[in-house]
Design a protein around this motif. Structure first.
Motif, PDB file in Angstrom:
ATOM      1  N   LYS A 153      -1.493   8.075 -10.493  1.00 49.13           N
ATOM      2  CA  LYS A 153      -2.539   9.094 -10.451  1.00 49.13           C
ATOM      3  C   LYS A 153      -3.905   8.393 -10.443  1.00 49.13           C
ATOM      4  O   LYS A 153      -3.970   7.171 -10.437  1.00 49.13           O
ATOM      5  CB  LYS A 153      -2.404  10.024 -11.655  1.00 49.13           C
ATOM      6  N   ASN A 154      -4.944   9.211 -10.487  1.00 52.81           N
ATOM      7  CA  ASN A 154      -6.312   8.682 -10.487  1.00 52.81           C
ATOM      8  C   ASN A 154      -6.479   7.599  -9.418  1.00 52.81           C
ATOM      9  O   ASN A 154      -6.066   7.784  -8.296  1.00 52.81           O
ATOM     10  CB  ASN A 154      -6.692   8.152 -11.876  1.00 52.81           C
ATOM     11  N   LYS A 155      -7.045   6.444  -9.822  1.00 52.97           N
ATOM     12  CA  LYS A 155      -7.231   5.379  -8.834  1.00 52.97           C
ATOM     13  C   LYS A 155      -6.216   4.269  -9.035  1.00 52.97           C
ATOM     14  O   LYS A 155      -6.449   3.129  -8.629  1.00 52.97           O
ATOM     15  CB  LYS A 155      -8.644   4.808  -8.974  1.00 52.97           C
ATOM     16  N   SER A 211      26.070 -12.627   1.585  1.00 56.96           N
ATOM     17  CA  SER A 211      25.223 -12.128   0.496  1.00 56.96           C
ATOM     18  C   SER A 211      24.619 -10.792   0.929  1.00 56.96           C
ATOM     19  O   SER A 211      24.414 -10.547   2.115  1.00 56.96           O
ATOM     20  CB  SER A 211      24.134 -13.140   0.160  1.00 56.96           C
ATOM     21  N   GLU A 212      24.394  -9.950  -0.065  1.00 58.32           N
ATOM     22  CA  GLU A 212      23.908  -8.590   0.219  1.00 58.32           C
ATOM     23  C   GLU A 212      22.670  -8.278  -0.585  1.00 58.32           C
ATOM     24  O   GLU A 212      22.592  -8.629  -1.764  1.00 58.32           O
ATOM     25  CB  GLU A 212      24.958  -7.560  -0.220  1.00 58.32           C
ATOM     26  N   SER A 213      21.739  -7.586   0.027  1.00 55.54           N
ATOM     27  CA  SER A 213      20.613  -7.064  -0.757  1.00 55.54           C
ATOM     28  C   SER A 213      20.289  -5.651  -0.303  1.00 55.54           C
ATOM     29  O   SER A 213      20.366  -5.328   0.880  1.00 55.54           O
ATOM     30  CB  SER A 213      19.385  -7.973  -0.613  1.00 55.54           C
ATOM     31  N   LYS A 214      19.969  -4.837  -1.288  1.00 49.48           N
ATOM     32  CA  LYS A 214      19.581  -3.450  -1.008  1.00 49.48           C
ATOM     33  C   LYS A 214      18.263  -3.218  -1.736  1.00 49.48           C
ATOM     34  O   LYS A 214      18.224  -3.303  -2.960  1.00 49.48           O
ATOM     35  CB  LYS A 214      20.602  -2.469  -1.581  1.00 49.48           C
ATOM     36  N   ALA A 215      17.235  -2.933  -0.986  1.00 54.67           N
ATOM     37  CA  ALA A 215      15.950  -2.676  -1.628  1.00 54.67           C
ATOM     38  C   ALA A 215      15.520  -1.245  -1.329  1.00 54.67           C
ATOM     39  O   ALA A 215      15.640  -0.781  -0.196  1.00 54.67           O
ATOM     40  CB  ALA A 215      14.896  -3.652  -1.111  1.00 54.67           C
ATOM     41  N   LEU A 216      15.074  -0.561  -2.346  1.00 48.53           N
ATOM     42  CA  LEU A 216      14.632   0.823  -2.172  1.00 48.53           C
ATOM     43  C   LEU A 216      13.447   1.087  -3.083  1.00 48.53           C
ATOM     44  O   LEU A 216      13.547   0.943  -4.300  1.00 48.53           O
ATOM     45  CB  LEU A 216      15.782   1.790  -2.503  1.00 48.53           C
ATOM     46  N   PHE A 217      12.330   1.449  -2.503  1.00 51.05           N
ATOM     47  CA  PHE A 217      11.130   1.711  -3.299  1.00 51.05           C
ATOM     48  C   PHE A 217      10.583   3.088  -2.988  1.00 51.05           C
ATOM     49  O   PHE A 217      10.422   3.458  -1.834  1.00 51.05           O
ATOM     50  CB  PHE A 217      10.067   0.623  -3.052  1.00 51.05           C
ATOM     51  N   LYS A 218      10.277   3.839  -4.046  1.00 50.81           N
ATOM     52  CA  LYS A 218       9.784   5.202  -3.890  1.00 50.81           C
ATOM     53  C   LYS A 218       8.452   5.333  -4.619  1.00 50.81           C
ATOM     54  O   LYS A 218       8.331   4.881  -5.759  1.00 50.81           O
ATOM     55  CB  LYS A 218      10.782   6.170  -4.526  1.00 50.81           C
ATOM     56  N   SER A 219       7.519   5.972  -3.968  1.00 49.87           N
ATOM     57  CA  SER A 219       6.220   6.163  -4.611  1.00 49.87           C
ATOM     58  C   SER A 219       5.799   7.621  -4.548  1.00 49.87           C
ATOM     59  O   SER A 219       5.926   8.252  -3.502  1.00 49.87           O
ATOM     60  CB  SER A 219       5.144   5.338  -3.905  1.00 49.87           C
ATOM     61  N   VAL A 220       5.306   8.110  -5.653  1.00 52.75           N
ATOM     62  CA  VAL A 220       4.740   9.451  -5.717  1.00 52.75           C
ATOM     63  C   VAL A 220       3.276   9.280  -6.074  1.00 52.75           C
ATOM     64  O   VAL A 220       2.955   8.742  -7.133  1.00 52.75           O
ATOM     65  CB  VAL A 220       5.447  10.305  -6.790  1.00 52.75           C
ATOM     66  N   LEU A 221       2.412   9.702  -5.172  1.00 54.98           N
ATOM     67  CA  LEU A 221       1.006   9.350  -5.331  1.00 54.98           C
ATOM     68  C   LEU A 221       0.121  10.584  -5.399  1.00 54.98           C
ATOM     69  O   LEU A 221       0.105  11.402  -4.486  1.00 54.98           O
ATOM     70  CB  LEU A 221       0.580   8.462  -4.156  1.00 54.98           C
ATOM     71  N   GLU A 267      -4.548  14.341  -0.640  1.00 54.53           N
ATOM     72  CA  GLU A 267      -5.029  13.740   0.603  1.00 54.53           C
ATOM     73  C   GLU A 267      -5.613  12.354   0.414  1.00 54.53           C
ATOM     74  O   GLU A 267      -5.562  11.523   1.306  1.00 54.53           O
ATOM     75  CB  GLU A 267      -6.074  14.646   1.256  1.00 54.53           C
ATOM     76  N   GLY A 268      -6.171  12.115  -0.780  1.00 48.12           N
ATOM     77  CA  GLY A 268      -6.816  10.829  -1.015  1.00 48.12           C
ATOM     78  C   GLY A 268      -5.841   9.700  -1.302  1.00 48.12           C
ATOM     79  O   GLY A 268      -6.229   8.537  -1.361  1.00 48.12           O
ATOM     80  N   ALA A 269      -4.583  10.031  -1.519  1.00 46.53           N
ATOM     81  CA  ALA A 269      -3.603   9.000  -1.863  1.00 46.53           C
ATOM     82  C   ALA A 269      -3.221   8.195  -0.629  1.00 46.53           C
ATOM     83  O   ALA A 269      -3.360   8.671   0.500  1.00 46.53           O
ATOM     84  CB  ALA A 269      -2.369   9.643  -2.480  1.00 46.53           C
ATOM     85  N   GLN A 270      -2.747   6.992  -0.874  1.00 46.05           N
ATOM     86  CA  GLN A 270      -2.491   6.095   0.252  1.00 46.05           C
ATOM     87  C   GLN A 270      -1.277   5.213  -0.009  1.00 46.05           C
ATOM     88  O   GLN A 270      -1.068   4.744  -1.126  1.00 46.05           O
ATOM     89  CB  GLN A 270      -3.731   5.213   0.429  1.00 46.05           C
ATOM     90  N   ALA A 271      -0.491   5.003   1.036  1.00 47.47           N
ATOM     91  CA  ALA A 271       0.653   4.098   0.922  1.00 47.47           C
ATOM     92  C   ALA A 271       0.584   3.065   2.035  1.00 47.47           C
ATOM     93  O   ALA A 271       0.358   3.409   3.187  1.00 47.47           O
ATOM     94  CB  ALA A 271       1.947   4.888   1.017  1.00 47.47           C
TER      95      ALA A 271
END
Ligand SMILES: Nc1ncnc2c1ncn2[C@@H]1O[C@H](COP(=O)(O)OP(=O)(O)O)[C@@H](O)[C@H]1O
Ligand SMILES: [Mg+2]
Lengths: 252, 442
Positions: free
Chosen positions: B297-299, B315-325, B359-363
């Motif tokens: 939140k905020n800045k 070898s195996e890798s699983k990457a998963l990233f979730k963001s709520v902004l 609207e101001g959030a950014q990814a």
């Protein structure tokens, strides 16, 4: 006595296009009304305007639920005040467990009405009883809301929500579409259990078939965004014979 | 000790100057190898200085610009101040073995080191360093080949943390939780831990970072993990730092054959959060699940930078990233997958998804694949979107208020990353933490 639903000269638009053209309808407690009409005549639009779907704007007239102006209420307030819309196309909500959703809905409504929350065991018990009436597998209710449900299963799920929430005014938007005859009987049986002197039911349908199972007190014909004819249940049978052609030309 | 910066051509920032001063006056306790290690690390840091946006790995998080000054190294807290933090920890619902640090210092009276399971050894870092524990000094800073200024700073200044070893074949059921609570005053904390999971052993490690103060403080944390053959570690990291805090953390893991790492990081607060992970799959059949979730939140600004180094077959890798902004918060995801020559049958998948609530959030998302083997499966993807207003309407039409409707949908969004947490009580506690956070919105 105040009518449960009072719609007066309602005009509404979506995306700048006027769809409802001076709609009048009065539903009293205890009554079952059927609204029939050709595709595109604005039946779903009416249901969305009443429930407050974003994008639909009332430009003139009024819609009152038990005397309260619906346009002054948020979507969730309308629901808590007793309005329930069984969607023509119920939405899938991935990741939200059905039971979590039902609990949230029941308790949000109760909270807004200043009532006590329903306990989890009571909720599960109620849901089980209703699922039995609707011949629904509890296994389905362990899935996320409507996810992977067939068209008919979604309609049953809508009916289950309605029976659980015990609304004052039920609006069923083409609940019969996508149902085979057995499912139609089961769902109609559920709806009929909701018939009561304190409750109003508005059944929107394209076909007369549903009305064989849910007998209406009043039948309306809608065309081009308003009601053009009102009669008793025999009007539905007449429409079955003649079709909507005469009404469409009348509207044009 | 010579700390002359190697690049006199650039004027040092105030923060860099201050770091050099502090380093020069630092008393280095412990074995001589340690002093050598620290000096080498600080020299390495001095060559580049604080990373800035021209460093690819720090492109979106310009630490040189952001770190205006250096807060003093933390002084030991009063016992009463430490005790007042007793209830501060997140995930109190998990019956973990808690090892508590307040204001950067180990607090034995709040920690549970009794009845250690067979094969489990726990030592505070300061104790291990003071003793000159050979096994520790042999590994510190050497678990991976990490060339990074923030990690180098950590090695130069590392103060407190733990050294944990799980003996071969031992399964430690009870999660071990390192609780790091910031003090009240502005300070800099250099925290460092080393975890060795020996052959076939298993453990669950939680690292939680929190601060109740609105004062600016700086955390530089690093955890090195060695997973020997067939070892399994589930690691959870939760950051709920104070609103003005800067938190930079480095995770280095080395996986031998058939080792399994399941890593999940949850960021719930802090002005700046940088989590960098360097995971090397060095043995055949090693598996790493690296997941994360941000609720900002905020800045607030959270940067997850990931380097998955596949150096062995299958070898195996699983990457998963979730963001709520929300508001004008920002999430950065940089993920690099390297498949070294010979690492055939590598299976690497990487996905980053962001949900913008305003609207101001950014990814920002920057995936990178570098593949030097031909028989591999690698995939990456990213999405950025808003909540589906049709679903919000559907929930509200059932009487659910907007905040609750959005919370339910957002929980569902984050849920995919949390569902992968294997330890059930931890998973439920994390879900509860997320649920609480999402309903605390105004
Ligand atoms: N989002 C929209 N934008 C513009 N026109 C729409 C929208 N939704 C519906 N309409 C139009 O409104 C009219 C009525 O539609 P609808 O209420 O769905 O009718 P019915 O339910 O009776 O079949 C149709 O002409 C349809 O094309
Ligand atoms: Mg329709």
């Amino acid at each position: 006595m105040t009518a449960l639903l009072e719609i007066r000269n309602l005009k509404a638009e979506i995306a700048g296009k006027q769809i409802l053209n001076g709609y009048d309808l009065t539903v009293k407690a205890g009554e079952v009304h059927a609204i029939m009409g050709p595709n595109g005549s604005g039946k779903s639009t009416l249901s969305y305007v009443l429930s407050g779907r974003p994008g639909y704007t009332i430009t003139e007239g009024q819609a009152l639920l038990a005397g309260a102006d619906l346009s002054q209420m948020s979507v969730d307030e309308r629901a808590a005040a007793g309005l329930f819309l069984a969607f023509q196309y119920p939405l899938e909500v991935p990741g939200v467990a059905t039971m979590t959703f039902l609990r949230a809905a029941v308790n949000a409504q109760r909270k807004k009405r200043g009532e006590e929350e329903m306990s989890s065991p009571d909720l599960i018990k109620s849901v089980k009883e209703i699922a039995k009436i609707l011949d629904m597998d509890m296994e389905m209710l362990r899935r996320p809301v409507n996810v992977g449900f067939s068209g008919g299963e979604k309609k049953r799920a809508e009916t289950l929500q309605m029976m659980l929430l015990q609304p004052k005014l039920c609006i069923l938007d083409e609940t019969d579409s996508g149902l085979d005859i057995d499912a139609l009987k089961v769902v109609s049986n559920g709806v009929n259990q909701l018939r009561s002197k304190d409750r109003g039911i508005v059944v929107i349908t394209h076909y007369q078939r549903l009305l064989d199972y849910i007998t209406p007190d009043v039948v309306h014909v809608q065309s081009a965004g308003r009601i053009v004819r009102t009669g008793g249940k025999e009007l539905a049978l007449e429409l079955e014979e003649t079709g909507y052609a005469s009404y469409q030309s009348e509207a044009a | 000790m010579s700390n002359a910066p190697a690049t006199p051509s650039r004027k040092l920032t105030d923060a860099e100057t201050r770091l050099a001063e502090i380093f020069a006056t630092q008393q280095s306790a412990g074995a001589p190898q340690l002093a050598t290690l620290r000096t080498a690390a600080f020299d390495a840091f001095s060559k580049t200085g604080l990373p800035n946006r021209h460093d690819e790995a720090w492109k979106y998080t310009d630490l040189r610009a952001l770190l205006r000054d250096v807060k003093p190294l933390a002084a030991p807290p009063e016992e009463s101040a430490a005790q007042s933090m007793r209830d501060a920890a997140v995930l109190t619902g998990v019956a973990a073995r808690r090892i508590v640090f307040v204001g950067g210092y180990f607090v034995p009276t709040l920690s549970d080191l009794g009845d250690l399971e067979k094969g489990l050894s726990v030592m505070s870092l300061s104790e291990a360093l003071a003793k000159g524990d050979a096994a520790t000094t042999a590994l510190l800073g050497k678990v991976g080949k990490v060339d990074d200024p923030a990690f180098a700073l950590n090695t130069a200044f590392m103060g407190e943390g733990v050294v944990i070893r799980i003996g071969a074949g031992r399964c430690v059921e009870r999660p071990i939780q390192l609780v790091f609570v910031a003090g009240e005053q502005p300070a800099t904390y250099f925290l460092r831990s080393l975890i060795v999971v020996e052959k076939g052993a298993r453990a669950t490690l939680i690292e939680s970072f929190e601060g109740a103060t609105t004062q600016e403080y700086h955390v530089n944390a690093a955890t090195e993990v060695v997973l020997e053959e067939g070892a399994t570690l589930e690691r959870l990291k939760i950051s709920r730092e104070g609103g003005a805090a800067m938190h930079v953390s480095t995770f280095v893991a080395s996986l031998a054959a058939n080792a399994r790492l399941s890593d999940f990081g949850l960021n719930l607060g802090g002005a700046l959060l940088r989590n960098q992970s360097f995971v090397s799959l060095n043995g055949q059949g090693a598996h790493a699940g690296v997941r994360g979730a941000n609720i900002l939140k905020n800045k607030e600004h959270a940067d997850a930078t990931l380097f998955l180094d596949h150096a062995a077959e299958r070898s195996e890798s699983k990457a998963l990233f979730k963001s709520v902004l929300e508001d004008s918060s920002q999430a950065v995801f940089q993920g690099k997958i390297l498949v070294r020559p010979g690492a055939q049958k590598t299976d690497a998948r990487m996905m980053a998804r962001a949900l913008l609530l305003s609207e101001g959030a950014q990814a920002n998302c920057k995936p990178e694949l570098e593949i030097f083997a031909d028989d591999v499966q690698c995939a990456h993807g990213s999405t950025v979107g808003a909540l589906d207003e049709n679903l919000v309407f559907y929930l509200m039409a059932r009487g659910i208020g907007r905040i609750e409707a959005e919370a339910l949908l957002t929980e569902a969004f984050i849920g995919e990353a949390i569902d992968a947490v294997e330890n059930r009580s931890v998973r439920e506690a994390l879900a509860a933490l997320v649920a609480e956070r999402l309903r605390a919105r105004k």
